[in-house]
Motif scaffolding. Structure first.
Motif, PDB file in Angstrom:
ATOM      1  N   SER A   1      92.173  48.253  51.317  1.00 18.77           N
ATOM      2  CA  SER A   1      90.718  47.925  51.094  1.00 18.77           C
ATOM      3  C   SER A   1      90.119  49.368  49.684  1.00 18.77           C
ATOM      4  CB  SER A   1      89.482  48.524  52.491  1.00 18.77           C
ATOM      5  OG  SER A   1      89.527  47.119  53.530  1.00 18.77           O
ATOM      6  N   ASN A   2      91.274  50.468  50.224  1.00 17.60           N
ATOM      7  CA  ASN A   2      90.564  51.213  49.132  1.00 17.60           C
ATOM      8  C   ASN A   2      91.835  51.898  47.527  1.00 17.60           C
ATOM      9  OD1 ASN A   2      89.658  52.532  51.507  1.00 17.60           O
ATOM     10  ND2 ASN A   2      90.931  53.683  52.600  1.00 17.60           N
ATOM     11  N   THR A   3      91.936  50.199  47.723  1.00 17.48           N
ATOM     12  CA  THR A   3      93.079  50.159  46.698  1.00 17.48           C
ATOM     13  C   THR A   3      92.013  49.544  45.631  1.00 17.48           C
ATOM     14  OG1 THR A   3      95.394  49.218  47.937  1.00 17.48           O
ATOM     15  CG2 THR A   3      95.189  48.502  45.226  1.00 17.48           C
ATOM     16  N   LYS A   4      91.574  49.657  44.292  1.00 16.89           N
ATOM     17  CA  LYS A   4      90.619  49.247  43.686  1.00 16.89           C
ATOM     18  C   LYS A   4      90.208  47.966  43.396  1.00 16.89           C
ATOM     19  CE  LYS A   4      89.448  49.913  38.645  1.00 16.89           C
ATOM     20  NZ  LYS A   4      90.084  51.093  36.841  1.00 16.89           N
ATOM     21  N   GLU A   5      91.663  47.112  43.440  1.00 18.98           N
ATOM     22  CA  GLU A   5      91.451  45.936  42.712  1.00 18.98           C
ATOM     23  C   GLU A   5      91.061  44.916  44.223  1.00 18.98           C
ATOM     24  OE1 GLU A   5      93.799  44.547  39.648  1.00 18.98           O
ATOM     25  OE2 GLU A   5      94.620  45.976  39.725  1.00 18.98           O
ATOM     26  N   SER A   6      90.771  45.514  45.376  1.00 21.16           N
ATOM     27  CA  SER A   6      90.793  44.492  46.783  1.00 21.16           C
ATOM     28  C   SER A   6      90.342  43.715  46.698  1.00 21.16           C
ATOM     29  CB  SER A   6      91.052  45.615  48.080  1.00 21.16           C
ATOM     30  OG  SER A   6      89.970  46.407  47.797  1.00 21.16           O
ATOM     31  N   LEU A   7      89.961  42.769  47.038  1.00 24.39           N
ATOM     32  CA  LEU A   7      88.963  41.874  47.484  1.00 24.39           C
ATOM     33  C   LEU A   7      88.415  42.121  49.117  1.00 24.39           C
ATOM     34  CD1 LEU A   7      91.073  39.047  46.846  1.00 24.39           C
ATOM     35  CD2 LEU A   7      89.533  39.963  45.385  1.00 24.39           C
ATOM     36  N   LYS A   8      87.216  41.782  49.081  1.00 29.84           N
ATOM     37  CA  LYS A   8      86.241  41.666  50.059  1.00 29.84           C
ATOM     38  C   LYS A   8      87.292  41.084  51.665  1.00 29.84           C
ATOM     39  CE  LYS A   8      81.980  40.160  52.614  1.00 29.84           C
ATOM     40  NZ  LYS A   8      80.238  39.391  52.321  1.00 29.84           N
ATOM     41  N   ILE A   9      87.061  40.992  52.291  1.00 27.19           N
ATOM     42  CA  ILE A   9      87.982  40.629  53.925  1.00 27.19           C
ATOM     43  C   ILE A   9      86.894  40.816  55.535  1.00 27.19           C
ATOM     44  CG2 ILE A   9      89.456  40.580  55.454  1.00 27.19           C
ATOM     45  CD1 ILE A   9      91.537  42.306  53.860  1.00 27.19           C
ATOM     46  N   THR A  10      86.732  39.014  55.458  1.00 27.07           N
ATOM     47  CA  THR A  10      85.774  38.814  56.732  1.00 27.07           C
ATOM     48  C   THR A  10      86.766  38.217  57.473  1.00 27.07           C
ATOM     49  OG1 THR A  10      83.819  39.187  55.270  1.00 27.07           O
ATOM     50  CG2 THR A  10      83.430  37.966  57.554  1.00 27.07           C
ATOM     51  N   SER A  11      86.669  38.310  58.876  1.00 31.31           N
ATOM     52  CA  SER A  11      87.105  38.021  60.085  1.00 31.31           C
ATOM     53  C   SER A  11      86.224  36.682  60.874  1.00 31.31           C
ATOM     54  CB  SER A  11      88.074  38.314  61.433  1.00 31.31           C
ATOM     55  OG  SER A  11      88.405  37.691  61.647  1.00 31.31           O
ATOM     56  N   LEU A  12      86.941  35.778  60.978  1.00 31.73           N
ATOM     57  CA  LEU A  12      86.499  34.709  61.545  1.00 31.73           C
ATOM     58  C   LEU A  12      86.412  33.859  62.631  1.00 31.73           C
ATOM     59  CD1 LEU A  12      87.180  31.331  58.476  1.00 31.73           C
ATOM     60  CD2 LEU A  12      84.791  33.303  58.575  1.00 31.73           C
TER      61      LEU A  12
ATOM     62  N   VAL B   1     104.627  40.927  56.645  1.00 31.51           N
ATOM     63  CA  VAL B   1     103.866  39.248  55.320  1.00 31.51           C
ATOM     64  C   VAL B   1     102.606  39.500  55.233  1.00 31.51           C
ATOM     65  CG1 VAL B   1     103.450  37.925  57.442  1.00 31.51           C
ATOM     66  CG2 VAL B   1     104.175  36.881  55.087  1.00 31.51           C
ATOM     67  N   LEU B   2     101.440  40.145  55.837  1.00 28.65           N
ATOM     68  CA  LEU B   2     100.263  40.310  55.893  1.00 28.65           C
ATOM     69  C   LEU B   2      99.402  41.425  54.586  1.00 28.65           C
ATOM     70  CD1 LEU B   2      97.090  39.934  56.518  1.00 28.65           C
ATOM     71  CD2 LEU B   2      97.602  41.962  57.328  1.00 28.65           C
ATOM     72  N   CYS B   3     100.715  42.091  54.626  1.00 31.78           N
ATOM     73  CA  CYS B   3     101.093  43.029  52.569  1.00 31.78           C
ATOM     74  C   CYS B   3     101.057  41.909  51.790  1.00 31.78           C
ATOM     75  CB  CYS B   3     101.628  43.976  52.712  1.00 31.78           C
ATOM     76  SG  CYS B   3     101.279  44.955  54.321  1.00 31.78           S
ATOM     77  N   TYR B   4     101.907  41.482  52.781  1.00 31.47           N
ATOM     78  CA  TYR B   4     102.900  40.380  51.014  1.00 31.47           C
ATOM     79  C   TYR B   4     101.311  39.226  50.573  1.00 31.47           C
ATOM     80  CZ  TYR B   4     105.541  37.291  48.502  1.00 31.47           C
ATOM     81  OH  TYR B   4     105.703  36.312  47.325  1.00 31.47           O
ATOM     82  N   CYS B   5     100.728  38.772  51.055  1.00 30.82           N
ATOM     83  CA  CYS B   5      99.941  37.822  51.245  1.00 30.82           C
ATOM     84  C   CYS B   5      98.129  38.386  50.876  1.00 30.82           C
ATOM     85  CB  CYS B   5     100.025  36.996  52.917  1.00 30.82           C
ATOM     86  SG  CYS B   5      98.608  35.795  52.684  1.00 30.82           S
ATOM     87  N   LEU B   6      98.065  39.601  51.515  1.00 30.22           N
ATOM     88  CA  LEU B   6      96.967  40.226  51.003  1.00 30.22           C
ATOM     89  C   LEU B   6      97.353  39.938  49.575  1.00 30.22           C
ATOM     90  CD1 LEU B   6      95.907  42.344  53.547  1.00 30.22           C
ATOM     91  CD2 LEU B   6      94.973  40.536  52.816  1.00 30.22           C
ATOM     92  N   ALA B   7      98.567  40.715  48.862  1.00 30.06           N
ATOM     93  CA  ALA B   7      99.079  40.617  47.109  1.00 30.06           C
ATOM     94  C   ALA B   7      98.898  40.274  46.627  1.00 30.06           C
ATOM     95  CB  ALA B   7     100.091  42.051  47.169  1.00 30.06           C
ATOM     96  N   ALA B   8      99.361  38.241  46.807  1.00 26.09           N
ATOM     97  CA  ALA B   8      99.114  37.189  46.088  1.00 26.09           C
ATOM     98  C   ALA B   8      98.412  36.738  46.016  1.00 26.09           C
ATOM     99  CB  ALA B   8     100.054  36.362  47.129  1.00 26.09           C
ATOM    100  N   ILE B   9      97.223  36.874  47.147  1.00 27.42           N
ATOM    101  CA  ILE B   9      96.061  36.440  46.954  1.00 27.42           C
ATOM    102  C   ILE B   9      95.185  37.635  45.680  1.00 27.42           C
ATOM    103  CG2 ILE B   9      93.593  35.733  47.914  1.00 27.42           C
ATOM    104  CD1 ILE B   9      95.395  34.569  49.981  1.00 27.42           C
ATOM    105  N   THR B  10      95.055  38.255  46.247  1.00 31.19           N
ATOM    106  CA  THR B  10      95.144  39.668  44.674  1.00 31.19           C
ATOM    107  C   THR B  10      95.298  39.627  43.866  1.00 31.19           C
ATOM    108  OG1 THR B  10      95.183  40.919  47.243  1.00 31.19           O
ATOM    109  CG2 THR B  10      93.946  41.848  45.032  1.00 31.19           C
ATOM    110  N   SER B  11      96.542  39.182  43.715  1.00 29.89           N
ATOM    111  CA  SER B  11      96.750  39.267  42.025  1.00 29.89           C
ATOM    112  C   SER B  11      96.611  37.578  41.273  1.00 29.89           C
ATOM    113  CB  SER B  11      98.720  39.028  41.983  1.00 29.89           C
ATOM    114  OG  SER B  11      98.510  39.892  42.057  1.00 29.89           O
ATOM    115  N   GLY B  12      96.366  37.008  42.545  1.00 33.14           N
ATOM    116  CA  GLY B  12      95.808  35.524  42.008  1.00 33.14           C
ATOM    117  C   GLY B  12      93.965  35.319  42.004  1.00 33.14           C
ATOM    118  N   LYS B  13      93.375  36.617  41.902  1.00 27.36           N
ATOM    119  CA  LYS B  13      92.494  36.573  41.373  1.00 27.36           C
ATOM    120  C   LYS B  13      90.698  35.847  41.801  1.00 27.36           C
ATOM    121  CE  LYS B  13      93.326  39.709  38.089  1.00 27.36           C
ATOM    122  NZ  LYS B  13      93.266  41.116  38.141  1.00 27.36           N
TER     123      LYS B  13
END
Length: 537
Positions: free
Chosen positions: A513-524, A471-483
């Motif tokens: 992270s190595n995908t061109k459109e990926s977003l910065k990820i930071t853990s809280l 589900v993490l992969c799907y979630c990252l993809a949805a948020i990245t698709s959402g710009k």
């Protein structure tokens, strides 16, 4: 010692019940050694297999147990042979059960086969009465196996036993098909059956809850005359009472000596490797299936398929417990989500909600509860969009904007948790069976399509391609698709260095992270993954 206890007949059905693991395809060498061992330990009846109509998939010779097969085997005359037929194969529209069964048995069959057993579900009994009488008229010893008796109403059991008592059947078996009976249940069922049935009674046990032997011994103590077993317990799901154990108990009852060295050699030569390969035998998952009265084939099928992990199986068992699954339905396991699964385009564009937003993804790690108050303050202060994986409620509900889920089994098992709130769910709706979707009528399902392709992240307007069903992969993809602007993690504690699960998630994060459109990820919150950390304080 009661007279009946000296008249116990032991029926070994290794090839018939064990065939659920190897498609009834046993080697000639195994068959030879098995038959010799059965002769040595003086098993009364060997049930060689099913006698079935042709099917479209491959089944080995002991699924059909033809006259030709029997004639080819070297069987000592002291061994009586049995075959089993399924009542469901005899009950078809526009054809009588007698005409159907006549197609399965020739004149030669009677010379080879002593016993025919008919496996019946409760709703089938009244439809095969004529079949019982025809088999008796042909000279067979006829057994009726009343399946899935556990949990059935007493009045229904009594009614069907009374009907069977009007036939010429020789022995009435009750089968603990789901492995859910306790010894006291066996005692009660025996008493119930013996009120109307005055001939021999038999028992067929399954070992889901580890009671196969104890249930069989309880039945013998009550006066049962026929008992089933298989070598090493080989049989559907966790298997059956083990012949190598039961023969020792019966020998003691019969006051005879028995030498099981031939059986031990048979096990060592042929069955140990098979058991290691196929994995029958009791375990906690089969125990749960028995406790919940779930058909053991669900567990057997999932354990043999590497796409299911233990969490998947536990989730599905919880779902099956709620919906009732005493009958095996392959559609519940046919939710396609393997590595080549393809989806149609969804209808939801994440840009409607995530464009230029800072987004927090919350997983289920303990760090969330540890830092809950500070995390909630951080969410409010920074005006974060909050997305929770699956059905978790790790922070106050009014702070959660969306849930994300994509695993059909997990979605099904968590459906009541979803229903307890009205939080919208981002989900690949096209992947879900309609029987699952109908449970979400009161919840907004945001249909974002998903396909799975190894080593690929791709972000479309209304669908994505991800490398894993996680589900993490799907979630990252949805948020990245959402710009979105950037992504924060919380609760991604990890599993510890060297744990295969940790390695798998880290490799997926690296790929993202190595995908061109990926977003910065930071853990809280603290994490064992190799991603940047920041403080919420």
């Amino acid at each position: 010692m009661p007279e009946k206890m000296n008249n116990i007949s032991l029926l070994d059905c290794t090839f018939r019940d064990g065939g659920y693991y190897n498609n009834w395809d046993f080697s000639r060498e195994l068959v030879r050694d098995y038959l010799q061992a059965m002769q040595t330990i003086e098993v009364d009846v060997v049930e060689l297999g099913f006698r079935s109509f042709p099917v479209d998939s491959f089944k080995g010779p002991f699924f059909y147990t033809s006259d030709r097969l029997i004639e080819s085997l070297d069987i000592d005359k002291s061994i009586k042979l049995s075959v089993m037929i399924n009542a469901s194969e005899l009950i078809v529209e526009n054809e009588s059960s007698v005409e159907r069964v006549k197609q399965l048995f020739s004149d030669k069959s009677r010379q080879l086969i002593y016993m025919v057993r008919i496996a019946c579900h409760f709703h089938e009994v009244e439809k095969i009465i004529d079949t019982i009488e025809w088999l008796k008229s042909e000279g067979y010893f006829v057994g009726i196996n009343l399946m899935q008796i556990g949990g059935k109403p007493e009045d229904e059991i009594s009614r069907l036993v009374h009907i069977i008592s009007t036939t010429n059947a020789d022995v009435l078996y009750f089968a603990d098909s789901l492995g859910s009976l306790e010894p006291d249940d066996v005692s009660n069922i025996y008493d119930l059956i013996s009120n109307s049935w005055k001939k021999d009674i038999g028992i067929h046990t399954h070992d889901n809850m580890g009671n196969a032997i104890s249930n069989t011994l309880k039945a013998i103590d009550k006066g049962i005359c026929w008992v089933d077993s298989t070598i090493t317990g080989m049989g559907r799901g966790p298997g059956n009472a083990q012949t190598e154990y039961l023969i020792l108990e019966i020998a003691e009852i019969r006051e005879r000596d028995v030498n099981i060295s031939s059986v031990l050699k048979l096990i060592d030569t042929h069955f140990k490797e098979m058991q290691f390969s196929f994995g029958w035998g009791k375990n906690p998952l089969y125990y749960l299936a028995g406790k919940f009265k779930i058909h053991p084939m669900y567990v057997q099928r999932m354990l043999s398929d590497k796409k299911y992990d233990e969490e998947d199986i536990l989730s599905l068992l919880e779902y099956l417990k709620e919906v009732g699954a005493s009958k095996f339905d392959t559609s519940l396991l046919d939710q396609d989500w393997d590595e080549n699964w393809m989806s149609t385009e969804g209808k939801y564009s994440p840009k409607n909600d995530f464009l230029n937003e800072d987004v927090l993804i919350i997983a289920g790690g303990n760090s969330v509860s540890h830092y809950k108050d500070d995390l909630e303050e951080f969410i409010i202060k920074n005006n974060l969009k909050v997305v929770c994986l699956n059905a978790q409620m790790p922070v106050s509900e009014d702070l959660i904007n969306f849930r994300v889920a994509c695993h059909p089994i997990r979605i099904a098992s968590d459906r009541l948790k979803y229903s307890a709130s009205k939080i919208p769910i981002i989900i690949p709706k096209g992947r879900l069976d309609k029987k699952i979707v109908k449970h979400f009528k009161e919840i907004s399902l945001l249909d974002f399509g998903m396909s799975i392709q190894k080593d690929v992240f791709r972000f479309g307007d209304k669908s994505c391609i991800v490398p894993s069903r996680l589900v993490l992969c799907y979630c990252l993809a949805a948020i990245t698709s959402g710009k979105a602007s950037q992504i924060f993690f919380a609760g991604f504690d990890g599993y510890g260095s060297g744990d295969p699960r940790n390695i798998k998630v880290q490799s997926l994060l690296n790929l993202y992270s190595n995908t061109k459109e990926s977003l910065k990820i930071t853990s809280l919150t603290p994490t064992s993954y190799d991603i940047p950390l920041t403080s919420i304080f």
